[in-house]
Design a protein around this motif. Structure first.
Motif, mmCIF file in Angstrom:
data_model
loop_
_atom_site.group_PDB
_atom_site.id
_atom_site.type_symbol
_atom_site.label_atom_id
_atom_site.label_comp_id
_atom_site.label_asym_id
_atom_site.label_seq_id
_atom_site.Cartn_x
_atom_site.Cartn_y
_atom_site.Cartn_z
ATOM 1 N N ALA A 147 0.831 -1.212 0.000
ATOM 2 C CA ALA A 147 0.000 0.000 0.000
ATOM 3 C C ALA A 147 0.862 1.257 0.000
ATOM 4 O O ALA A 147 0.555 2.228 -0.701
ATOM 5 C CB ALA A 147 -0.939 -0.002 1.198
ATOM 6 N N ALA B 42 2.251 2.141 -3.368
ATOM 7 C CA ALA B 42 1.259 2.698 -4.300
ATOM 8 C C ALA B 42 1.271 4.220 -4.269
ATOM 9 O O ALA B 42 0.896 4.869 -5.242
ATOM 10 C CB ALA B 42 -0.139 2.174 -3.970
ATOM 11 N N CYS C 79 -6.787 1.815 0.361
ATOM 12 C CA CYS C 79 -6.660 0.793 -0.666
ATOM 13 C C CYS C 79 -6.917 -0.575 -0.066
ATOM 14 O O CYS C 79 -6.862 -0.761 1.150
ATOM 15 C CB CYS C 79 -5.312 0.855 -1.369
ATOM 16 S SG CYS C 79 -3.919 0.268 -0.433
ATOM 17 N N ILE D 205 -3.352 -4.798 -5.651
ATOM 18 C CA ILE D 205 -4.197 -3.737 -5.118
ATOM 19 C C ILE D 205 -5.507 -3.768 -5.889
ATOM 20 O O ILE D 205 -5.521 -3.645 -7.118
ATOM 21 C CB ILE D 205 -3.510 -2.364 -5.222
ATOM 22 C CG1 ILE D 205 -2.293 -2.335 -4.300
ATOM 23 C CG2 ILE D 205 -4.487 -1.253 -4.872
ATOM 24 C CD1 ILE D 205 -1.514 -1.043 -4.325
ATOM 25 N N ASN E 71 -8.384 -1.844 -4.955
ATOM 26 C CA ASN E 71 -9.049 -0.549 -4.923
ATOM 27 C C ASN E 71 -8.069 0.435 -4.306
ATOM 28 O O ASN E 71 -7.440 0.129 -3.309
ATOM 29 C CB ASN E 71 -10.316 -0.657 -4.076
ATOM 30 C CG ASN E 71 -11.140 0.593 -4.092
ATOM 31 O OD1 ASN E 71 -10.921 1.486 -4.892
ATOM 32 N ND2 ASN E 71 -12.100 0.673 -3.191
ATOM 33 N N ASN E 72 -7.932 1.592 -4.892
ATOM 34 C CA ASN E 72 -6.989 2.582 -4.384
ATOM 35 C C ASN E 72 -7.589 3.955 -4.628
ATOM 36 O O ASN E 72 -7.462 4.497 -5.723
ATOM 37 C CB ASN E 72 -5.645 2.419 -5.097
ATOM 38 C CG ASN E 72 -4.557 3.245 -4.465
ATOM 39 O OD1 ASN E 72 -4.723 3.814 -3.402
ATOM 40 N ND2 ASN E 72 -3.428 3.317 -5.149
ATOM 41 N N THR E 73 -8.256 4.482 -3.621
ATOM 42 C CA THR E 73 -8.984 5.730 -3.819
ATOM 43 C C THR E 73 -8.662 6.745 -2.728
ATOM 44 O O THR E 73 -8.344 6.376 -1.602
ATOM 45 C CB THR E 73 -10.507 5.476 -3.785
ATOM 46 O OG1 THR E 73 -10.850 4.866 -2.542
ATOM 47 C CG2 THR E 73 -10.936 4.567 -4.924
#
Length: 194
Positions: A67, A70, A103, A112, A114-116
């Protein structure tokens, strides 16, 4: 704070904050979790979650590193295991440049999902904002706290987050050991000013 982290705290019961060093609180069996209309977990749900966690190929520390990569330069503020959908998943909140990202890291593939963006620092309440600012200036990072907690409690971390006790930032790590769930709290030391 993600609901899975809150569930982990529910499983450990009401635990007191300790002194400014690693403190392992006595374990409580997941059997102490209640089931009912109050939103607490049933023993069957706890057992399923812990079994899925034990079978995950990716550890919490690995998910944390994934994470943070990212968002280069980010630090982890909160991480928890989530097996509610029947697949191992880690939910991670990182902070970078005044922005909080959430995320999901697949516990099997390390991908990953979902990364918002979750929020900005300005969108948080005063205590959360102070905790994140204190985290930035602390020598100890979440990955360090997780490693110390795992060694101290002789197990694998399932969740980690921040808590504020009397104005002091603390890492709160939940560890799954052979004896059950343990909560380990650490108070990070601020970096020395030069």
């Amino acid at each position: 704070m993600p609901s899975k982290y809150l569930r982990a705290l529910v499983l450990t019961g009401a635990l007191a904050f300790g002194p400014a060093h690693a403190v392992s609180i006595e374990p409580q069996s997941p059997a102490t979790a209640q089931s009912g209309d109050d939103g607490s977990l049933s023993q069957e749900a706890v057992d399923r979650e812990l079994d899925l966690f034990r079978k995950a190929g990716i550890s919490l520390r690995q998910a944390l590193r994934i994470a943070e990569k990212a968002h280069p330069g980010s630090i982890t503020a909160d991480i928890s295991f989530d097996g509610a959908l029947g697949a191992p998943l880690y939910k991670v909140r990182t902070v970078s440049s005044g922005q909080i990202f959430e995320c999901e890291v697949d516990g099997t593939t390390a991908e990953i999902r979902n990364n918002t963006p979750f929020s900005s620092l300005q969108g948080l309440n005063e205590i959360d904002r102070r905790n994140l600012l204190a985290l930035r200036s602390a020598r100890l990072k979440m990955s360090d706290a997780v490693l110390i907690a795992e060694r101290s409690a002789a197990g694998k971390a399932i969740a980690g987050g921040l808590a504020n006790k009397d104005g002091q930032l603390n890492f709160v790590i939940i560890v799954v050991s052979k004896d059950g769930l343990k909560q380990v709290q650490l108070e990070p030391v601020p970096r020395a000013r030069r």
